[in-house]
Enzyme design. Structure first.
Site, PDB file in Angstrom:
ATOM      1  CE  LYS A 299      -4.506  -1.696   1.656  1.00  0.00           C
ATOM      2  NZ  LYS A 299      -4.294  -3.172   1.715  1.00  0.00           N
TER       3      LYS A 299
ATOM      4  CE  LYS B 131      -5.483   0.884   5.777  1.00  0.00           C
ATOM      5  NZ  LYS B 131      -6.723   1.220   5.058  1.00  0.00           N
TER       6      LYS B 131
ATOM      7  CB  SER C   1     -10.770  -6.396   6.510  1.00  0.00           C
ATOM      8  OG  SER C   1     -11.497  -5.613   5.601  1.00  0.00           O
TER       9      SER C   1
ATOM     10  CD  GLN D 248      -5.378   4.480   5.334  1.00  0.00           C
ATOM     11  OE1 GLN D 248      -6.455   3.951   5.619  1.00  0.00           O
ATOM     12  NE2 GLN D 248      -4.843   4.423   4.127  1.00  0.00           N
ATOM     13  N   PRO D 249      -6.216   8.225   9.368  1.00  0.00           N
ATOM     14  CG  PRO D 249      -6.964  10.167   8.299  1.00  0.00           C
ATOM     15  CD  PRO D 249      -5.801   9.208   8.352  1.00  0.00           C
TER      16      PRO D 249
ATOM     17  NE  ARG E  12      -7.000 -21.438  13.019  1.00  0.00           N
ATOM     18  CZ  ARG E  12      -6.484 -21.113  14.206  1.00  0.00           C
ATOM     19  NH1 ARG E  12      -5.195 -21.238  14.410  1.00  0.00           N
ATOM     20  NH2 ARG E  12      -7.253 -20.690  15.183  1.00  0.00           N
TER      21      ARG E  12
ATOM     22  NE  ARG F 296     -12.534  -3.567  -5.025  1.00  0.00           N
ATOM     23  CZ  ARG F 296     -12.069  -4.497  -4.187  1.00  0.00           C
ATOM     24  NH1 ARG F 296     -12.222  -5.783  -4.444  1.00  0.00           N
ATOM     25  NH2 ARG F 296     -11.462  -4.144  -3.078  1.00  0.00           N
TER      26      ARG F 296
ATOM     27  CD  GLU G 141      -7.390  -2.448  -1.004  1.00  0.00           C
ATOM     28  OE1 GLU G 141      -8.536  -2.464  -0.544  1.00  0.00           O
ATOM     29  OE2 GLU G 141      -6.622  -3.407  -0.938  1.00  0.00           O
TER      30      GLU G 141
ATOM     31  CD  GLU H 124      -6.857  -5.541  -4.557  1.00  0.00           C
ATOM     32  OE1 GLU H 124      -6.173  -5.837  -5.555  1.00  0.00           O
ATOM     33  OE2 GLU H 124      -6.941  -6.264  -3.559  1.00  0.00           O
TER      34      GLU H 124
HETATM   35  N1  LIG Z   1      -8.917   4.934   7.022  1.00  0.00           N
HETATM   36  C1  LIG Z   1     -10.052   4.207   7.057  1.00  0.00           C
HETATM   37  N2  LIG Z   1     -11.241   4.801   7.362  1.00  0.00           N
HETATM   38  C2  LIG Z   1     -12.382   4.062   7.396  1.00  0.00           C
HETATM   39  N3  LIG Z   1     -12.426   2.736   7.175  1.00  0.00           N
HETATM   40  C3  LIG Z   1     -11.264   2.110   6.891  1.00  0.00           C
HETATM   41  C4  LIG Z   1     -10.034   2.811   6.806  1.00  0.00           C
HETATM   42  N4  LIG Z   1      -9.063   1.915   6.504  1.00  0.00           N
HETATM   43  C5  LIG Z   1      -9.670   0.722   6.400  1.00  0.00           C
HETATM   44  N5  LIG Z   1     -10.995   0.826   6.628  1.00  0.00           N
HETATM   45  C6  LIG Z   1     -11.975  -0.282   6.578  1.00  0.00           C
HETATM   46  O1  LIG Z   1     -11.254  -1.507   6.558  1.00  0.00           O
HETATM   47  C7  LIG Z   1     -11.420  -2.197   5.315  1.00  0.00           C
HETATM   48  C8  LIG Z   1     -10.096  -2.818   4.880  1.00  0.00           C
HETATM   49  O2  LIG Z   1      -9.117  -1.841   4.639  1.00  0.00           O
HETATM   50  P1  LIG Z   1      -8.348  -1.731   3.245  1.00  0.00           P
HETATM   51  O3  LIG Z   1      -7.430  -0.569   3.321  1.00  0.00           O
HETATM   52  O4  LIG Z   1      -9.341  -1.724   2.131  1.00  0.00           O
HETATM   53  O5  LIG Z   1      -7.456  -3.052   3.223  1.00  0.00           O
HETATM   54  P2  LIG Z   1      -7.650  -4.490   2.541  1.00  0.00           P
HETATM   55  O6  LIG Z   1      -6.526  -4.562   1.543  1.00  0.00           O
HETATM   56  O7  LIG Z   1      -7.522  -5.459   3.652  1.00  0.00           O
HETATM   57  O8  LIG Z   1      -9.002  -4.506   1.852  1.00  0.00           O
HETATM   58  C9  LIG Z   1     -11.978  -1.155   4.364  1.00  0.00           C
HETATM   59  O9  LIG Z   1     -12.828  -1.755   3.402  1.00  0.00           O
HETATM   60  C10 LIG Z   1     -12.744  -0.195   5.285  1.00  0.00           C
HETATM   61  O10 LIG Z   1     -14.078  -0.639   5.553  1.00  0.00           O
HETATM   62 MG   LIG Z   2      -9.997  -3.090   0.734  1.00  0.00          MG
END
Ligand SMILES: Nc1ncnc2c1ncn2[C@@H]1O[C@H](COP(=O)(O)OP(=O)(O)O)[C@@H](O)[C@H]1O
Ligand SMILES: [Mg+2]
Length: 286
Positions: A89, A125, A132, A164-165, A206, A242, A256, A258
């Site tokens: 990322k 994350k 997620s 991130q916020p 898992r 995406r 994101e 993708e």
């Molecule tokens: N900064 C954020 N603000 C609000 N929701 C978040 C944020 N970061 C992640 N999320 C929530 O977590 C989910 C997964 O984060 P994401 O960055 O899309 O990683 P992944 O690659 O696991 O999909 C997102 O779909 C969203 O619902």
């Molecule tokens: Mg995502």
């Protein structure tokens, strides 16, 4: 007859929920096609006219092995160089630098102590992650010890952490995912919020992903515009993409992009499996 392999992981031998639909659509456009796990040593990847990455969702903990595989496959969609760049990322910083509205992101490598806002909500994350897994939501200074413990788990596994916020408009409006095939917009989905207050998803659980609530969505003009801009910033060709956007008061922002192994939610949009199969056939014949 062009032959195509759809790459998945060992735990999902027939792909995601829409795997059977994609298989049927590929056959419908005259392709020979099968699902195989990316790490199955019995597969002769060079024999395929095209290998299409799909549900390879066990790669985050084995990214270098996955990238090695991607570079070994002679005809891969999306191209290995794109996968190199997009499977971490940190690419978000590059897109922000060329003017794409992006969720503000700070990266902390193993050995660095994370910092976080002391009066607002934030997300911790993995920089390399999917589904997620390993994503967690915290609030203010009171949660900092918990946030640091979570970051430490990720760091101990050698993983860079992204802070991130928390963009709370997602709670009411959800996230918008715009799906494109071979340069063209196909369809969009709404994804419900994935991080209810207090969520700390395991780092090395898992499971491959957290269950999602997905429905078809008509994107706004502003979302379409940001989606198109994100893809215009890419200089390598892509078969599938995406673009995931979060709503904010100032307009949609990129959470994101993708172009590695996105769910494409083909079962939410009639005709989308056929459109993807056509794009695959074109790439396989090129
Ligand atoms: N900064 C954020 N603000 C609000 N929701 C978040 C944020 N970061 C992640 N999320 C929530 O977590 C989910 C997964 O984060 P994401 O960055 O899309 O990683 P992944 O690659 O696991 O999909 C997102 O779909 C969203 O619902
Ligand atoms: Mg995502």
């Amino acid at each position: 007859v062009p032959s195509v392999v759809l790459a998945t992981c060992a735990d999902l031998p027939d792909g995601d929920d829409d795997g059977p639909e994609l298989l049927a659509a590929c056959r419908g456009v005259g392709l020979t096609v099968e699902w195989r796990a990316w790490d199955d040593p019995r597969v002769d990847w060079a024999a395929a006219d095209l290998v299409v990455i799909r549900s390879t969702w066990d790669y985050p903990a084995r990214r270098s092995e996955f990238l090695e595989w991607a570079h070994r496959v002679p005809r891969l969609a999306n191209p290995a160089q794109l996968v190199d760049w997009n499977s971490d990322k940190r690419y978000l910083a590059g897109l922000a630098a060329v003017g794409v509205p992006t969720v503000p992101s700070r990266f902390f490598a193993p050995g660095e102590e994370i910092t976080a806002p002391d009066d607002a909500e934030y997300v911790v994350k993995p920089a390399i992650g999917s589904g997620s897994m390993g994503a967690a939501r915290f609030a203010g200074a009171a949660d900092l010890p918990g946030a640091r413990a979570h970051a430490r788990h990720l760091h101990d596994a050698g993983r860079t952490v992204l802070v991130q916020p928390y963009l709370a408009d997602v709670d009411a409006s959800g996230e918008t995912g715009l799906v494109y095939f071979a340069g063209r917009y196909s369809h969009a989905i709404r994804k419900g919020p994935m991080l209810p207050s207090g969520t700390v998803n395991p780092v090395d659980g898992r499971s491959l992903f957290v269950e999602e609530s997905i429905t078809a969505r008509t994107p706004s003009a502003a979302e379409q515009e940001v989606g198109d801009r994100v893809l215009a910033a890419l200089d390598l060709p892509w078969l599938y993409a995406r673009v995931d956007l979060l709503p904010t008061g100032g307009g949609p922002v990129l959470i994101e992009l993708e172009v590695t192994e996105p769910s494409l939610f083909l079962n939410t949009s009639p005709g989308s499996a056929g459109r993807l199969a056509e794009a695959i056939a074109t790439w396989a014949a090129a």
